[in-house]
Design a protein around this motif. Sequence first.
Motif, PDB file in Angstrom:
ATOM      1  N   PRO A  80       0.831  -1.196   0.000  1.00 52.08           N
ATOM      2  CA  PRO A  80       0.000   0.000   0.000  1.00 52.08           C
ATOM      3  C   PRO A  80       0.871   1.254   0.000  1.00 52.08           C
ATOM      4  CG  PRO A  80       0.052  -0.986   2.180  1.00 52.08           C
ATOM      5  CD  PRO A  80       0.760  -1.942   1.259  1.00 52.08           C
ATOM      6  N   THR A  81       0.266   2.368  -0.350  1.00 52.89           N
ATOM      7  CA  THR A  81       1.027   3.614  -0.406  1.00 52.89           C
ATOM      8  C   THR A  81       1.427   4.048   0.996  1.00 52.89           C
ATOM      9  OG1 THR A  81      -0.954   4.970  -0.243  1.00 52.89           O
ATOM     10  CG2 THR A  81      -0.275   4.309  -2.458  1.00 52.89           C
ATOM     11  N   ARG A  82       2.472   4.853   1.049  1.00 47.83           N
ATOM     12  CA  ARG A  82       2.974   5.341   2.331  1.00 47.83           C
ATOM     13  C   ARG A  82       1.913   6.158   3.062  1.00 47.83           C
ATOM     14  NH1 ARG A  82       8.253   8.764   1.743  1.00 47.83           N
ATOM     15  NH2 ARG A  82       8.885   6.768   0.816  1.00 47.83           N
ATOM     16  N   GLU A  83       1.136   6.935   2.305  1.00 50.81           N
ATOM     17  CA  GLU A  83       0.111   7.751   2.932  1.00 50.81           C
ATOM     18  C   GLU A  83      -0.950   6.899   3.610  1.00 50.81           C
ATOM     19  OE1 GLU A  83       1.230   8.130  -0.061  1.00 50.81           O
ATOM     20  OE2 GLU A  83       2.206  10.102  -0.079  1.00 50.81           O
ATOM     21  N   GLU A  84      -1.368   5.816   2.944  1.00 55.91           N
ATOM     22  CA  GLU A  84      -2.404   4.968   3.524  1.00 55.91           C
ATOM     23  C   GLU A  84      -1.921   4.297   4.798  1.00 55.91           C
ATOM     24  OE1 GLU A  84      -3.065   2.549   0.110  1.00 55.91           O
ATOM     25  OE2 GLU A  84      -4.940   3.551  -0.401  1.00 55.91           O
ATOM     26  N   VAL A  85      -0.698   3.770   4.758  1.00 53.43           N
ATOM     27  CA  VAL A  85      -0.167   3.082   5.937  1.00 53.43           C
ATOM     28  C   VAL A  85       0.009   4.062   7.087  1.00 53.43           C
ATOM     29  CG1 VAL A  85       1.814   1.844   6.867  1.00 53.43           C
ATOM     30  CG2 VAL A  85       0.952   1.282   4.591  1.00 53.43           C
ATOM     31  N   THR A  86       0.625   5.203   6.796  1.00 51.27           N
ATOM     32  CA  THR A  86       0.847   6.189   7.851  1.00 51.27           C
ATOM     33  C   THR A  86      -0.471   6.682   8.435  1.00 51.27           C
ATOM     34  OG1 THR A  86       2.848   6.916   6.703  1.00 51.27           O
ATOM     35  CG2 THR A  86       1.991   8.365   8.411  1.00 51.27           C
ATOM     36  N   GLY A  87      -1.449   6.921   7.570  1.00 54.21           N
ATOM     37  CA  GLY A  87      -2.739   7.401   8.039  1.00 54.21           C
ATOM     38  C   GLY A  87      -3.450   6.386   8.915  1.00 54.21           C
ATOM     39  N   LEU A  88      -3.443   5.117   8.501  1.00 50.78           N
ATOM     40  CA  LEU A  88      -4.131   4.098   9.295  1.00 50.78           C
ATOM     41  C   LEU A  88      -3.409   3.828  10.605  1.00 50.78           C
ATOM     42  CD1 LEU A  88      -5.190   1.643   6.450  1.00 50.78           C
ATOM     43  CD2 LEU A  88      -6.649   3.157   7.783  1.00 50.78           C
ATOM     44  N   VAL A  89      -2.080   3.834  10.582  1.00 46.70           N
ATOM     45  CA  VAL A  89      -1.327   3.673  11.833  1.00 46.70           C
ATOM     46  C   VAL A  89      -1.602   4.852  12.764  1.00 46.70           C
ATOM     47  CG1 VAL A  89       0.985   3.636  12.847  1.00 46.70           C
ATOM     48  CG2 VAL A  89       0.478   2.220  10.861  1.00 46.70           C
ATOM     49  N   GLY A  90      -1.613   6.057  12.189  1.00 44.58           N
ATOM     50  CA  GLY A  90      -1.923   7.230  13.004  1.00 44.58           C
ATOM     51  C   GLY A  90      -3.321   7.161  13.585  1.00 44.58           C
ATOM     52  N   LEU A  91      -4.284   6.699  12.787  1.00 42.45           N
ATOM     53  CA  LEU A  91      -5.648   6.565  13.279  1.00 42.45           C
ATOM     54  C   LEU A  91      -5.711   5.560  14.424  1.00 42.45           C
ATOM     55  CD1 LEU A  91      -8.646   7.244  13.007  1.00 42.45           C
ATOM     56  CD2 LEU A  91      -8.818   5.403  11.302  1.00 42.45           C
ATOM     57  N   LEU A  92      -5.000   4.450  14.288  1.00 45.89           N
ATOM     58  CA  LEU A  92      -4.980   3.443  15.346  1.00 45.89           C
ATOM     59  C   LEU A  92      -4.395   4.014  16.633  1.00 45.89           C
ATOM     60  CD1 LEU A  92      -5.336   0.510  16.303  1.00 45.89           C
ATOM     61  CD2 LEU A  92      -3.068   0.013  15.372  1.00 45.89           C
ATOM     62  N   LEU A  93      -3.283   4.748  16.503  1.00 48.16           N
ATOM     63  CA  LEU A  93      -2.660   5.347  17.690  1.00 48.16           C
ATOM     64  C   LEU A  93      -3.579   6.377  18.343  1.00 48.16           C
ATOM     65  CD1 LEU A  93       1.018   5.796  16.446  1.00 48.16           C
ATOM     66  CD2 LEU A  93       0.127   4.052  18.002  1.00 48.16           C
ATOM     67  N   LEU A  94      -4.275   7.159  17.530  1.00 48.58           N
ATOM     68  CA  LEU A  94      -5.201   8.151  18.083  1.00 48.58           C
ATOM     69  C   LEU A  94      -6.350   7.483  18.820  1.00 48.58           C
ATOM     70  CD1 LEU A  94      -5.380  10.734  15.153  1.00 48.58           C
ATOM     71  CD2 LEU A  94      -4.291  11.053  17.378  1.00 48.58           C
ATOM     72  N   VAL A  95      -6.862   6.381  18.264  1.00 45.35           N
ATOM     73  CA  VAL A  95      -7.958   5.668  18.921  1.00 45.35           C
ATOM     74  C   VAL A  95      -7.490   5.080  20.246  1.00 45.35           C
ATOM     75  CG1 VAL A  95      -9.494   3.668  18.749  1.00 45.35           C
ATOM     76  CG2 VAL A  95      -9.211   5.197  16.793  1.00 45.35           C
ATOM     77  N   VAL A  96      -6.312   4.453  20.236  1.00 44.80           N
ATOM     78  CA  VAL A  96      -5.772   3.867  21.468  1.00 44.80           C
ATOM     79  C   VAL A  96      -5.503   4.959  22.502  1.00 44.80           C
ATOM     80  CG1 VAL A  96      -3.812   2.633  22.458  1.00 44.80           C
ATOM     81  CG2 VAL A  96      -4.807   1.858  20.308  1.00 44.80           C
ATOM     82  N   GLY A  97      -4.902   6.071  22.062  1.00 39.85           N
ATOM     83  CA  GLY A  97      -4.619   7.170  22.989  1.00 39.85           C
ATOM     84  C   GLY A  97      -5.884   7.769  23.574  1.00 39.85           C
ATOM     85  N   THR A  98      -6.888   7.954  22.731  1.00 38.09           N
ATOM     86  CA  THR A  98      -8.155   8.509  23.222  1.00 38.09           C
ATOM     87  C   THR A  98      -8.817   7.570  24.223  1.00 38.09           C
ATOM     88  OG1 THR A  98      -8.479   9.670  21.125  1.00 38.09           O
ATOM     89  CG2 THR A  98     -10.416   9.363  22.529  1.00 38.09           C
ATOM     90  N   ALA A  99      -8.790   6.265  23.921  1.00 34.88           N
ATOM     91  CA  ALA A  99      -9.381   5.293  24.845  1.00 34.88           C
ATOM     92  C   ALA A  99      -8.661   5.311  26.183  1.00 34.88           C
ATOM     93  CB  ALA A  99      -9.327   3.897  24.226  1.00 34.88           C
ATOM     94  N   ARG A 100      -7.339   5.422  26.145  1.00 30.89           N
ATOM     95  CA  ARG A 100      -6.584   5.457  27.399  1.00 30.89           C
ATOM     96  C   ARG A 100      -6.906   6.721  28.195  1.00 30.89           C
ATOM     97  NH1 ARG A 100      -2.620   3.510  30.405  1.00 30.89           N
ATOM     98  NH2 ARG A 100      -1.104   4.940  31.336  1.00 30.89           N
ATOM     99  N   ILE A 101      -7.025   7.855  27.522  1.00 25.80           N
ATOM    100  CA  ILE A 101      -7.370   9.100  28.211  1.00 25.80           C
ATOM    101  C   ILE A 101      -8.742   8.987  28.865  1.00 25.80           C
ATOM    102  CG2 ILE A 101      -7.944  11.535  27.843  1.00 25.80           C
ATOM    103  CD1 ILE A 101      -5.764  11.614  25.706  1.00 25.80           C
ATOM    104  N   VAL A 102      -9.702   8.373  28.161  1.00 24.18           N
ATOM    105  CA  VAL A 102     -11.047   8.217  28.719  1.00 24.18           C
ATOM    106  C   VAL A 102     -11.016   7.342  29.963  1.00 24.18           C
ATOM    107  CG1 VAL A 102     -13.330   7.247  28.285  1.00 24.18           C
ATOM    108  CG2 VAL A 102     -12.221   8.622  26.522  1.00 24.18           C
ATOM    109  N   VAL A 103     -10.280   6.226  29.905  1.00 23.94           N
ATOM    110  CA  VAL A 103     -10.200   5.322  31.057  1.00 23.94           C
ATOM    111  C   VAL A 103      -9.563   6.032  32.255  1.00 23.94           C
ATOM    112  CG1 VAL A 103      -9.126   3.219  31.941  1.00 23.94           C
ATOM    113  CG2 VAL A 103     -10.176   3.218  29.676  1.00 23.94           C
ATOM    114  N   VAL A 104      -8.441   6.711  32.014  1.00 27.55           N
ATOM    115  CA  VAL A 104      -7.767   7.436  33.096  1.00 27.55           C
ATOM    116  C   VAL A 104      -8.656   8.545  33.644  1.00 27.55           C
ATOM    117  CG1 VAL A 104      -5.803   8.935  33.643  1.00 27.55           C
ATOM    118  CG2 VAL A 104      -5.455   6.887  32.258  1.00 27.55           C
ATOM    119  N   ALA A 105      -9.371   9.243  32.759  1.00 28.34           N
ATOM    120  CA  ALA A 105     -10.248  10.330  33.202  1.00 28.34           C
ATOM    121  C   ALA A 105     -11.368   9.806  34.100  1.00 28.34           C
ATOM    122  CB  ALA A 105     -10.836  11.049  31.997  1.00 28.34           C
TER     123      ALA A 105
END
Length: 258
Positions: A80-105
């Motif tokens: 896959p293109t670099r943009e697609e991989v980077t975007g999906l990895v970034g989306l995954l990290l954002l989802v994981v980070g947001t979930a962790r912030i919600v749990v801690v909050a």
Amino acid sequence: VVITSGLALFLFGHWPIRRLMRRSGDPRVAIVSWLIALAAAPGMLIGGTAILLLPGHAGLTGLARSAGGCLIHLANEVTPTREEVTGLVGLLLLVVGTARIVVVAVQFTRRRRQQLDHHRFLVALATSTANRPDGCPIHLLDHRRPMAYSVGGSGGLVVVSRGLQDALTPGAFAAAIAHERAHLKGRHHLLLAAVDILAAAIPIAPLLRYAPNDLRVLVEYAADTEAARRWGAPAVRNAVLAVVGSTVPQCALSMAGG
């Protein structure tokens, strides 16, 4: 460029702000700088990821098309293109980070509410309510050690001891009360609670790791400045010196804190 700028802000954004803290005479400038950095860093990561996943500003259909295209590439064993991989990895990290912030909050808020309810109960038992000439009620603690602190939450509390009242002139005592009222008016307790949650959820980011301690000092300077405008710098200085070394609850902001 946007994603790299956001990462750089997370890693090094505290450097210029801390330099500004040493040079600026108004603590509100540094507080606003911290808030801008804390909002801009995740905003850049979210914006950069959205740009990668939504080419041509295609809306949500672009996200679905990007994810589907990535799966098709993988199924056909095509890289896959670099943009697609980077975007999906970034989306995954954002989802994981947001979930962790919600749990801690949720955990932090529950623990904080228990502490506040317990302390409010103790304050109601151990203090008497005194009305100031300016109409500001305070909770007067019958204790010989000078202390002054405020507790956030619904309505807020300002607690001072008789030891502080006896140790200070009326002007300095009023300055101490004005300092604590400035914390409540500025919602400093809520601000510090928010950065504490971010720092606990994502401690790997230096910007988030340094924010709680620096902001605790800055809100004390800001409250000092507010009190000094009305009662003068000497009154604030005398009040601060009187309460140095006093012990206050963990959920409170003390005049000599930080």
